[in-house]
Design a protein around this motif. Structure first.
Motif, mmCIF file in Angstrom:
data_model
loop_
_atom_site.group_PDB
_atom_site.id
_atom_site.type_symbol
_atom_site.label_atom_id
_atom_site.label_comp_id
_atom_site.label_asym_id
_atom_site.label_seq_id
_atom_site.Cartn_x
_atom_site.Cartn_y
_atom_site.Cartn_z
ATOM 1 N N TYR A 169 0.836 -1.200 0.000
ATOM 2 C CA TYR A 169 0.000 0.000 0.000
ATOM 3 C C TYR A 169 0.874 1.255 0.000
ATOM 4 O O TYR A 169 0.596 2.209 -0.734
ATOM 5 N N ARG A 227 -3.219 -0.497 -4.969
ATOM 6 C CA ARG A 227 -4.570 -0.248 -4.470
ATOM 7 C C ARG A 227 -5.555 -1.343 -4.838
ATOM 8 O O ARG A 227 -6.670 -1.361 -4.319
ATOM 9 N N PRO A 231 -7.419 0.651 4.130
ATOM 10 C CA PRO A 231 -7.982 1.973 3.811
ATOM 11 C C PRO A 231 -9.058 1.903 2.737
ATOM 12 O O PRO A 231 -9.091 0.975 1.921
ATOM 13 N N ASP A 232 -9.928 2.902 2.730
ATOM 14 C CA ASP A 232 -11.098 2.888 1.858
ATOM 15 C C ASP A 232 -10.752 2.879 0.368
ATOM 16 O O ASP A 232 -11.586 2.489 -0.461
ATOM 17 N N ASP A 233 -9.548 3.328 0.001
ATOM 18 C CA ASP A 233 -9.218 3.350 -1.422
ATOM 19 C C ASP A 233 -8.657 2.024 -1.928
ATOM 20 O O ASP A 233 -8.251 1.910 -3.090
ATOM 21 N N VAL A 234 -8.647 1.004 -1.079
ATOM 22 C CA VAL A 234 -8.188 -0.329 -1.479
ATOM 23 C C VAL A 234 -9.391 -1.172 -1.893
ATOM 24 O O VAL A 234 -10.423 -1.174 -1.213
ATOM 25 N N GLN A 271 -14.247 0.398 -9.010
ATOM 26 C CA GLN A 271 -13.363 1.479 -8.597
ATOM 27 C C GLN A 271 -13.339 2.518 -9.713
ATOM 28 O O GLN A 271 -13.166 2.158 -10.888
ATOM 29 N N THR A 272 -13.542 3.773 -9.364
ATOM 30 C CA THR A 272 -13.518 4.832 -10.377
ATOM 31 C C THR A 272 -12.240 5.648 -10.239
ATOM 32 O O THR A 272 -11.921 6.152 -9.147
ATOM 33 N N VAL A 273 -11.499 5.752 -11.335
ATOM 34 C CA VAL A 273 -10.229 6.480 -11.379
ATOM 35 C C VAL A 273 -10.274 7.430 -12.568
ATOM 36 O O VAL A 273 -10.471 6.995 -13.715
ATOM 37 N N THR A 306 -14.674 3.981 -14.713
ATOM 38 C CA THR A 306 -15.069 2.983 -13.720
ATOM 39 C C THR A 306 -14.570 1.604 -14.146
ATOM 40 O O THR A 306 -14.873 1.124 -15.244
#
Length: 271
Positions: free
Chosen positions: A8, A13, A41-44, A61-63, A67
């Motif tokens: 991490y 992620r 963590p929430d972004d994992v 997951q949206t980056v 999505t």
């Protein structure tokens, strides 16, 4: 836990949990793994253990406005069956009905559908017929990106065209990342780099194009006694490091011969 924290910290992620060791510690191991990842963590995001009744553990997951949907499967679990007391478990690559159900549920909700496949023959640079057949089946079901693991050595990559014309990309095996195995070829791995370009039309429809996939070479290094295990990009690796390896000499010439012998050269990156 320490390993996942370290990963991490350097930017990982997304984690695939389905592999041939998923059942090594039985139902208690599955539960402990799920609890560990839930506390990250929430972004994992992680995937690979599914509710064995519904199989509807869908991960998105949206980056940068794109999505991604993720699925993770394994060819086998070293002969260990799904623990009788388990409520969560893996989906095998032979479970085509379940995989088809999951893809159908996820495909409308994501721009890019990524599938991790733990498959192939350990130590072999050759892509097995079963890998090629499964990759084409996934392409036919509109999966965008297929990432292969398990052989511990590099295998080739290619573009595929699905039954309805869908374009897919498959990297059959990235080889090893950080590791302390005992063969020169196990030290040679690849990091997949690919660009996703999203275009939105005036009517609100959109499409994502995958562009310029490259497999960047990385080399694991350790000293006698499997000490000081570390990772180098190929650009920072030297023959002096290769001569100081714990079990064997690993030269840049040999590394390049393995890469170009196992991966289509258009996808190899040595920078």
């Amino acid at each position: 836990g320490d390993i996942t924290d370290a990963l991490y910290d350097i930017g990982f992620r997304v984690f695939s949990l389905s592999n041939n060791h998923s059942y090594d510690k039985g139902a208690a191991g599955i539960d402990a793994s799920r609890e560990h990842w839930a506390a990250m963590p929430d972004d994992v995001v992680s995937m690979g253990f599914y509710n064995l009744e519904t199989y509807d553990d869908y991960v998105y997951q949206t980056v940068n406005g794109i999505t991604f949907g993720y699925l993770s499967y394994t060819e086998h679990t070293n002969g260990l069956p799904t623990p009788s007391s388990a409520t969560y478990g893996v989906v095998y690559l032979s479970d085509l009905d379940i995989i088809e159900q999951q893809i159908a549920a996820m495909r409308p909700n994501c721009d890019v559908l990524v599938v991790s496949c733990h498959w192939g023959v350990e130590g072999s640079h050759d892509v097995a017929d079963s890998q090629r057949q499964m990759a084409q089946w996934l392409a036919d079901h509109d999966v965008d990106l297929i990432i292969g693991t398990h052989p511990h050595v590099t295998q080739t990559a290619e573009w595929l065209t699905g039954a309805e014309g869908h374009t897919s990309f498959v990297a059959y095996s990235l080889g090893n990342f950080l590791n302390a195995q005992s063969s020169p070829d196990n030290m040679i791995g690849a990091v997949l780099d690919i660009t996703f370009q999203k275009t939105t039309q005036s009517d609100g429809s959109s499409a994502v194009e995958m562009q310029d996939p490259k497999l960047h070479c990385v080399i694991s290094q350790y000293e006698d006694g499997w000490k000081n295990i570390r990772e180098y990009p190929y650009s920072a690796y030297t023959d002096e490091l290769g001569a100081a390896h714990g079990n064997f000499t690993l030269t840049r010439e040999y590394i390049e011969s393995v890469l170009y012998g196992s991966i289509d050269e258009q996808f190899v990156a040595l920078d």
